[in-house]
Design a protein around this motif. Sequence first.
Motif, PDB file in Angstrom:
ATOM      1  N   ILE A 109     -30.909  29.614 -16.710  1.00  0.00           N
ATOM      2  CA  ILE A 109     -31.585  28.413 -17.221  1.00  0.00           C
ATOM      3  C   ILE A 109     -30.771  27.169 -16.875  1.00  0.00           C
ATOM      4  O   ILE A 109     -31.311  26.142 -16.446  1.00  0.00           O
ATOM      5  CB  ILE A 109     -31.795  28.528 -18.744  1.00  0.00           C
ATOM      6  CG1 ILE A 109     -32.774  29.672 -19.053  1.00  0.00           C
ATOM      7  CG2 ILE A 109     -32.330  27.215 -19.323  1.00  0.00           C
ATOM      8  CD1 ILE A 109     -32.868  30.012 -20.526  1.00  0.00           C
ATOM      9  N   LEU A 110     -29.443  27.265 -17.057  1.00  0.00           N
ATOM     10  CA  LEU A 110     -28.565  26.131 -16.731  1.00  0.00           C
ATOM     11  C   LEU A 110     -28.640  25.788 -15.256  1.00  0.00           C
ATOM     12  O   LEU A 110     -28.769  24.612 -14.880  1.00  0.00           O
ATOM     13  CB  LEU A 110     -27.126  26.461 -17.129  1.00  0.00           C
ATOM     14  CG  LEU A 110     -26.072  25.415 -16.730  1.00  0.00           C
ATOM     15  CD1 LEU A 110     -26.341  24.087 -17.440  1.00  0.00           C
ATOM     16  CD2 LEU A 110     -24.661  25.924 -17.034  1.00  0.00           C
ATOM     17  N   TRP A 111     -28.549  26.811 -14.397  1.00  0.00           N
ATOM     18  CA  TRP A 111     -28.609  26.544 -12.958  1.00  0.00           C
ATOM     19  C   TRP A 111     -29.937  25.914 -12.561  1.00  0.00           C
ATOM     20  O   TRP A 111     -29.975  24.988 -11.736  1.00  0.00           O
ATOM     21  CB  TRP A 111     -28.404  27.836 -12.172  1.00  0.00           C
ATOM     22  CG  TRP A 111     -27.043  28.461 -12.261  1.00  0.00           C
ATOM     23  CD1 TRP A 111     -26.776  29.791 -12.366  1.00  0.00           C
ATOM     24  CD2 TRP A 111     -25.759  27.811 -12.238  1.00  0.00           C
ATOM     25  NE1 TRP A 111     -25.421  30.018 -12.425  1.00  0.00           N
ATOM     26  CE2 TRP A 111     -24.775  28.815 -12.334  1.00  0.00           C
ATOM     27  CE3 TRP A 111     -25.359  26.481 -12.144  1.00  0.00           C
ATOM     28  CZ2 TRP A 111     -23.413  28.519 -12.348  1.00  0.00           C
ATOM     29  CZ3 TRP A 111     -24.000  26.190 -12.166  1.00  0.00           C
ATOM     30  CH2 TRP A 111     -23.050  27.201 -12.258  1.00  0.00           C
ATOM     31  N   ARG A 112     -31.034  26.392 -13.128  1.00  0.00           N
ATOM     32  CA  ARG A 112     -32.344  25.809 -12.798  1.00  0.00           C
ATOM     33  C   ARG A 112     -32.423  24.350 -13.249  1.00  0.00           C
ATOM     34  O   ARG A 112     -33.032  23.512 -12.576  1.00  0.00           O
ATOM     35  CB  ARG A 112     -33.458  26.628 -13.444  1.00  0.00           C
ATOM     36  CG  ARG A 112     -33.752  27.933 -12.742  1.00  0.00           C
ATOM     37  CD  ARG A 112     -34.646  27.749 -11.532  1.00  0.00           C
ATOM     38  NE  ARG A 112     -36.018  27.434 -11.914  1.00  0.00           N
ATOM     39  CZ  ARG A 112     -36.978  27.124 -11.053  1.00  0.00           C
ATOM     40  NH1 ARG A 112     -36.725  27.033  -9.762  1.00  0.00           N
ATOM     41  NH2 ARG A 112     -38.205  26.866 -11.467  1.00  0.00           N
ATOM     42  N   ALA A 113     -31.800  24.034 -14.380  1.00  0.00           N
ATOM     43  CA  ALA A 113     -31.788  22.645 -14.846  1.00  0.00           C
ATOM     44  C   ALA A 113     -31.000  21.761 -13.875  1.00  0.00           C
ATOM     45  O   ALA A 113     -31.432  20.646 -13.540  1.00  0.00           O
ATOM     46  CB  ALA A 113     -31.190  22.566 -16.248  1.00  0.00           C
ATOM     47  N   ILE A 114     -29.850  22.247 -13.410  1.00  0.00           N
ATOM     48  CA  ILE A 114     -29.045  21.461 -12.469  1.00  0.00           C
ATOM     49  C   ILE A 114     -29.777  21.310 -11.138  1.00  0.00           C
ATOM     50  O   ILE A 114     -29.719  20.255 -10.488  1.00  0.00           O
ATOM     51  CB  ILE A 114     -27.658  22.107 -12.276  1.00  0.00           C
ATOM     52  CG1 ILE A 114     -26.892  22.118 -13.607  1.00  0.00           C
ATOM     53  CG2 ILE A 114     -26.851  21.346 -11.226  1.00  0.00           C
ATOM     54  CD1 ILE A 114     -25.566  22.855 -13.544  1.00  0.00           C
ATOM     55  N   LEU A 115     -30.497  22.351 -10.720  1.00  0.00           N
ATOM     56  CA  LEU A 115     -31.310  22.229  -9.514  1.00  0.00           C
ATOM     57  C   LEU A 115     -32.368  21.140  -9.681  1.00  0.00           C
ATOM     58  O   LEU A 115     -32.653  20.386  -8.737  1.00  0.00           O
ATOM     59  CB  LEU A 115     -31.981  23.572  -9.195  1.00  0.00           C
ATOM     60  CG  LEU A 115     -31.083  24.677  -8.638  1.00  0.00           C
ATOM     61  CD1 LEU A 115     -31.858  25.997  -8.525  1.00  0.00           C
ATOM     62  CD2 LEU A 115     -30.514  24.289  -7.276  1.00  0.00           C
TER      63      LEU A 115
END
Length: 528
Positions: A109-115
């Motif tokens: 979820i964190l990585w998708r937010a940063i993307l």
Amino acid sequence: MSRTDAPTPRAGARQWWGLAVLVTPSTLLFMMLTILFLAAPSLAADLNPTSTQLLWILDIYGFVMAGFLVAMGVLGDRVGKRMLMVIGALVFAAVSIAASLTTVPELMILWRAILGLAAAMMIPATLGLIFVLFADARQRGVAIGVWAGGISAGVALGPLLSGLLLEGFGWQATFLVAVPIMVLVVIGAPLLLPEHRDPNARIELLSALLLVGGLLAIIYAIKRFAAQEPAAPSIGLLLAGTLLGLWFVIRQLRTEKPLLDVRLFANRTVSGALAVFLLSAAALGGVYSLFTQYLQQVQNLSPLQAGFSILPAAAVLIVVATLSPVLARRFRPGNVIALGLLTQVVGYFLFTQFDAGTGLAVVIASFVITYPGVAPSMALTTDLVVSSVPPEKAGGASGLATTANDLGISLGVAVIGSVGIAAYRSRINELLPDGLPAEATAAASDSVDGAMAAAADLPRALGEPLVSAAQQAFTGGLNTASMVSAAIATVAALIAATRLRHVAPIGQDRGPKEAEETATVDLYPPGV
């Protein structure tokens, strides 16, 4: 007074190659809105997220991108559009690699937010640099059309690319496919693209944080309600999100250079077109994400087969999007959009009739009817919005249209997806076979992915009835979600037919009554 200025310079080969550097990542960034739809079952099997966490993985990218889109556009004006685009590409590539190695749903979820944040850094620069590259109005129009076509193709073809990648490599490839594209940007941008800065640009970071924070709080509350979690924290989140949203609107009204000029909504064309675009994208986004899972979990298609099942509808969508401006030259744009949405309503009604045994041909035909109905809104909204405001407001109006697209798809995944999950959970317990272990019951009660994973570890006498129960419950969730989408699309069609009825066919002069009607709503306070 006669003009003796030199002719406007025309773009050469270097500029058109530069356009390729801008369009290619734009297509990919919007493809990332939908590329995980088909990957959701295989990703869920490896990461074992809850149904709510899976929704966050699917929709957080679009929420963050939409929330920071305008703010990053201003930041690009300040530090340099090309520089911010290259930084965004580096971040996107690095985080894509990290996401492909992730085994924890919270981290995904964190990585998708940063993307999503990295995408917001790049998208405004891609459009802004087109205006820098192409001084000739006719060439610039062609370039913008190519850019917009790339975005539409990205959203439409994301699941097909996902199916191809999943068939050969696994869900990790849906992230890694971005890396070579971002390398192209990092190398090609300094060679082919000029830099452009506006040192007077003012960055409204607080407004962006208020917008994203309010949005995520409200969405989190809706997902908690759908998961039947304790009501008090959910109500608190809903109130907090509403207050943050109110603070955002007040701040936009009081500041001299707002992040989003909310006064544009006083224009009935702007408010009507954006409302229709947001609602139609939301109606489709939620059903689309559930439909891709239905193809795999209920129709038992492989990811590649599911991708090719979506291809006919995607092809029709591209054709309808191409023809919509042509139709809007003969008929009122509001009526063209409304007709497309009413076609969608018919498609959603067909979805409500699906069951676990519905034939694949009927399923594909229903999606062919449903999917292209959003195309007129996609094709016409930006022009309707930009052409209805003064020239100095065109940039802000265009930003609103792009934000509405991202936000609509993500809202649909979050809200309508939550409705589908809630409907699944309300049905599954009464369908479960007797004698299931407690762990299997808990997994099946949470999501269809959990049910399939549990069934694989059970004896055939228990596994097959569990699969059948999960398929029936999930189909019921899709039926319920389709009813909600049908209602939303109906409202959007009514808005298009009434709120946009004053807009004349494209290229035709407005009559006195239409001009007077628009003038009464195009009110902008002095100095704004």
